[in-house]
Write an enzyme that holds these catalytic residues in place. Structure first.
Site, PDB file in Angstrom:
ATOM      1  N   LEU A 121      -8.906  16.530 -19.973  1.00 43.92           N
ATOM      2  CA  LEU A 121      -9.614  17.751 -20.381  1.00 43.92           C
ATOM      3  C   LEU A 121      -9.370  18.077 -21.844  1.00 43.92           C
ATOM      4  O   LEU A 121     -10.203  18.687 -22.504  1.00 43.92           O
ATOM      5  CB  LEU A 121      -9.132  18.938 -19.536  1.00 43.92           C
ATOM      6  N   GLY A 122      -8.216  17.696 -22.331  1.00 43.41           N
ATOM      7  CA  GLY A 122      -7.924  18.027 -23.722  1.00 43.41           C
ATOM      8  C   GLY A 122      -6.599  17.440 -24.139  1.00 43.41           C
ATOM      9  O   GLY A 122      -5.787  17.032 -23.304  1.00 43.41           O
ATOM     10  N   LYS A 123      -6.442  17.409 -25.440  1.00 41.55           N
ATOM     11  CA  LYS A 123      -5.184  16.931 -26.016  1.00 41.55           C
ATOM     12  C   LYS A 123      -4.701  18.024 -26.938  1.00 41.55           C
ATOM     13  O   LYS A 123      -5.494  18.575 -27.697  1.00 41.55           O
ATOM     14  CB  LYS A 123      -5.462  15.667 -26.837  1.00 41.55           C
ATOM     15  N   GLY A 124      -3.439  18.368 -26.841  1.00 42.00           N
ATOM     16  CA  GLY A 124      -2.897  19.356 -27.763  1.00 42.00           C
ATOM     17  C   GLY A 124      -1.802  18.708 -28.579  1.00 42.00           C
ATOM     18  O   GLY A 124      -1.619  17.493 -28.535  1.00 42.00           O
ATOM     19  N   THR A 125      -1.094  19.545 -29.303  1.00 38.66           N
ATOM     20  CA  THR A 125      -0.020  19.054 -30.148  1.00 38.66           C
ATOM     21  C   THR A 125       1.100  18.445 -29.312  1.00 38.66           C
ATOM     22  O   THR A 125       1.781  17.532 -29.744  1.00 38.66           O
ATOM     23  CB  THR A 125       0.589  20.243 -30.926  1.00 38.66           C
ATOM     24  N   GLY A 143       1.046  17.348 -26.000  1.00 41.59           N
ATOM     25  CA  GLY A 143       0.781  16.504 -24.838  1.00 41.59           C
ATOM     26  C   GLY A 143      -0.695  16.523 -24.509  1.00 41.59           C
ATOM     27  O   GLY A 143      -1.542  16.611 -25.392  1.00 41.59           O
ATOM     28  N   LYS A 144      -0.983  16.451 -23.213  1.00 36.32           N
ATOM     29  CA  LYS A 144      -2.401  16.409 -22.818  1.00 36.32           C
ATOM     30  C   LYS A 144      -2.597  17.214 -21.533  1.00 36.32           C
ATOM     31  O   LYS A 144      -1.626  17.546 -20.843  1.00 36.32           O
ATOM     32  CB  LYS A 144      -2.815  14.954 -22.594  1.00 36.32           C
ATOM     33  N   LYS A 197      -0.964  20.071 -16.987  1.00 35.42           N
ATOM     34  CA  LYS A 197      -0.562  20.042 -18.405  1.00 35.42           C
ATOM     35  C   LYS A 197       0.693  19.192 -18.548  1.00 35.42           C
ATOM     36  O   LYS A 197       1.741  19.515 -17.988  1.00 35.42           O
ATOM     37  CB  LYS A 197      -0.330  21.472 -18.917  1.00 35.42           C
ATOM     38  N   ASP A 231      -0.525  32.100 -30.864  1.00 36.00           N
ATOM     39  CA  ASP A 231      -1.374  30.921 -31.109  1.00 36.00           C
ATOM     40  C   ASP A 231      -2.808  31.231 -30.644  1.00 36.00           C
ATOM     41  O   ASP A 231      -3.435  30.422 -29.961  1.00 36.00           O
ATOM     42  CB  ASP A 231      -0.790  29.709 -30.375  1.00 36.00           C
TER      43      ASP A 231
HETATM   44  N1  LIG Z   1      -6.742  24.902 -17.272  1.00 36.97           N
HETATM   45  C1  LIG Z   1      -7.552  24.209 -18.075  1.00 36.97           C
HETATM   46  N2  LIG Z   1      -8.832  23.964 -17.727  1.00 36.97           N
HETATM   47  C2  LIG Z   1      -9.664  23.269 -18.557  1.00 36.97           C
HETATM   48  N3  LIG Z   1      -9.291  22.780 -19.766  1.00 36.97           N
HETATM   49  C3  LIG Z   1      -8.029  22.987 -20.183  1.00 36.97           C
HETATM   50  C4  LIG Z   1      -7.084  23.714 -19.359  1.00 36.97           C
HETATM   51  N4  LIG Z   1      -5.922  23.783 -20.025  1.00 36.97           N
HETATM   52  C5  LIG Z   1      -6.118  23.156 -21.201  1.00 36.97           C
HETATM   53  N5  LIG Z   1      -7.355  22.675 -21.313  1.00 36.97           N
HETATM   54  C6  LIG Z   1      -7.896  21.903 -22.483  1.00 36.97           C
HETATM   55  O1  LIG Z   1      -6.820  21.174 -23.077  1.00 36.97           O
HETATM   56  C7  LIG Z   1      -6.591  21.612 -24.436  1.00 36.97           C
HETATM   57  C8  LIG Z   1      -5.098  21.573 -24.757  1.00 36.97           C
HETATM   58  O2  LIG Z   1      -4.408  22.439 -23.878  1.00 36.97           O
HETATM   59  P1  LIG Z   1      -3.214  23.387 -24.385  1.00 36.97           P
HETATM   60  O3  LIG Z   1      -3.740  24.296 -25.435  1.00 36.97           O
HETATM   61  O4  LIG Z   1      -2.598  24.056 -23.205  1.00 36.97           O
HETATM   62  O5  LIG Z   1      -2.228  22.296 -25.007  1.00 36.97           O
HETATM   63  P2  LIG Z   1      -1.214  22.381 -26.249  1.00 36.97           P
HETATM   64  O6  LIG Z   1      -0.633  21.048 -26.408  1.00 36.97           O
HETATM   65  O7  LIG Z   1      -0.238  23.474 -25.995  1.00 36.97           O
HETATM   66  O8  LIG Z   1      -2.175  22.753 -27.413  1.00 36.97           O
HETATM   67  P3  LIG Z   1      -1.867  23.237 -28.905  1.00 36.97           P
HETATM   68  O9  LIG Z   1      -2.374  22.148 -29.785  1.00 36.97           O
HETATM   69  O10 LIG Z   1      -2.722  24.492 -29.013  1.00 36.97           O
HETATM   70  O11 LIG Z   1      -0.427  23.551 -29.017  1.00 36.97           O
HETATM   71  C9  LIG Z   1      -7.232  22.991 -24.513  1.00 36.97           C
HETATM   72  O12 LIG Z   1      -7.617  23.293 -25.845  1.00 36.97           O
HETATM   73  C10 LIG Z   1      -8.422  22.850 -23.562  1.00 36.97           C
HETATM   74  O13 LIG Z   1      -9.509  22.209 -24.205  1.00 36.97           O
HETATM   75 MG   LIG Z   2      -3.562  24.817 -27.252  1.00 39.78          MG
END
Ligand SMILES: Nc1ncnc2c1ncn2[C@@H]1O[C@H](COP(=O)(O)OP(=O)(O)OP(=O)(O)O)[C@@H](O)[C@H]1O
Ligand SMILES: [Mg+2]
Length: 345
Positions: free
Chosen positions: A24-28, A30-31, A47, A139
């Site tokens: 669904l996504g990649k953040g700083t 993890g994924k 997550k 954030d």
């Molecule tokens: N519950 C969810 N349902 C659908 N998509 C999600 C969900 N949680 C996260 N995502 C997708 O994954 C991405 C990364 O999630 P998240 O922000 O929790 O990760 P992070 O590593 O903490 O990010 P950051 O780079 O902001 O620190 C989000 O921007 C979103 O696109």
């Molecule tokens: Mg995020």
């Protein structure tokens, strides 16, 4: 006081329990994967937070904070799913089927005003709920706003990895993003700064600008940034009518009053997040001014939206120091207990 248990699962165990559907996504850190529980059929977002970037304590803090805020209809719900694999800590969240807010903002155009107002109300309520509990998200950005439909009738705030209590002293992470308040941009890395709710109010103001325009107002709230400097000079001059900074000409006077309050340079002069609710009844973008500002803007630079990362991805989310999970056992089948005392902010 709540105790959290984190189970260890091998990659094979994870695959046995959950069917992987897609990322669904990649953040700083993890994924996030969309999975379906193989026996219950429930879809959920898992997550995965990489162990070499986050301590167990920080991960558990994010999990328990999200859980404590989940009673708000405007905050993503955590599920009773918590485990670690060889290289990641993992928790389950409800799945937001329409993705995140960043994906639906048309670059350089922005969202229809009615949609922006729905987002302002729901996010305002999410942040006001956090602030009433003395918690600061830290954030706020469109990537951390999850959608349940593409019209933004149901949206939720997510990603509580940076959340801290009001009054905490934190170190400044390296780099700044457009949502970072000027006092944080200026803070020295050694001294850090005190966490206040006004940090979220600033980021919320920048987010509203992004939703309405499809651009950032600036790259960083620093004097070296020409767009920020132009806005700052206008503020210092008392926000004179008719001499608006180039990026702000499309807004109505009511919207400009709202932005002055959200984006006050001095944090103590910023309004509370719920003070924006009285502005949603006004028109925010003037069609006439927008057309005029588009004509004037031809050939002028703007700052198109891009996904932003708050911290240096090479450094851990927490202050430096080697990750050593307290009480962690190398034995994979071991249950590890972490008491809430370790994870309180
Ligand atoms: N519950 C969810 N349902 C659908 N998509 C999600 C969900 N949680 C996260 N995502 C997708 O994954 C991405 C990364 O999630 P998240 O922000 O929790 O990760 P992070 O590593 O903490 O990010 P950051 O780079 O902001 O620190 C989000 O921007 C979103 O696109
Ligand atoms: Mg995020």
């Amino acid at each position: 006081m709540q105790a959290l248990a984190i189970t260890s699962l091998s990659a094979a165990d994870v695959a046995k329990q959950y069917e992987h559907i897609r990322e669904l996504g990649k953040g700083t850190y993890g994924k996030v994967d969309l999975v379906a529980h193989r026996t219950q059929g429930t879809k959920m977002a898992l997550k995965f937070v990489t162990k070499n970037k986050t301590k167990l304590k920080s991960f558990l803090r994010e999990y328990s904070l999200t859980g404590s805020l989940s009673c708000s209809p405007f905050i993503i719900k955590v599920l009773d799913v918590l485990f670690e694999t060889e290289d990641s800590y993992v928790f389950g969240q409800e799945y937001a089927p329409a993705g995140d807010l960043f994906d639906i903002i048309p670059p350089q155009v922005g969202l229809p005003e009615e949609m922006v107002k729905r987002c302002m109300q729901q996010l305002g309520l999410a942040l006001d709920f956090m602030h009433s509990k003395n918690l600061v998200h830290r954030d706020v950005k469109p990537e951390n706003v999850l959608l349940f439909d593409r019209e933004c009738r149901r949206i939720k705030l997510a990603d509580f990895g940076m959340t801290r209590r009001v009054g905490c002293r934190v170190k400044r992470v390296s780099g700044t993003i457009p949502y970072t308040a000027p006092e944080v941009c200026r803070a020295s890395r050694a001294e850090g700064f005190l966490v206040t709710t006004s940090l979220d109010v600033w980021a919320f103001g920048v987010l509203v600008f992004c939703m309405l325009t499809g651009n950032f107002p600036w790259e960083a709230a620093l004097p070296a940034d020409a767009f920020y400097e132009e806005f700052r000079r206008w503020q210092k001059a008392g926000c004179p009518v008719g001499t608006y900074p180039s990026q702000w000409r499309r807004f109505t006077d009511d919207a400009l009053r709202m932005f002055q309050r959200l984006l006050a340079a001095e944090p103590e002069k910023r309004c509370g997040v719920k003070d924006v609710f009285c502005f949603v009844k006004y028109e925010l973008v003037s069609e006439l001014r927008r057309r005029a500002s588009c004509r004037a803007k031809r050939g002028e630079r703007s700052t198109p939206l891009k996904r932003s990362v708050l911290s240096d991805p090479l450094s851990p989310r927490e202050e430096s120091g080697q990750h050593q999970s307290p009480g962690r056992d190398k034995n994979k089948s071991q249950m590890v207990m972490a008491t809430a005392i370790e994870i309180c902010v």
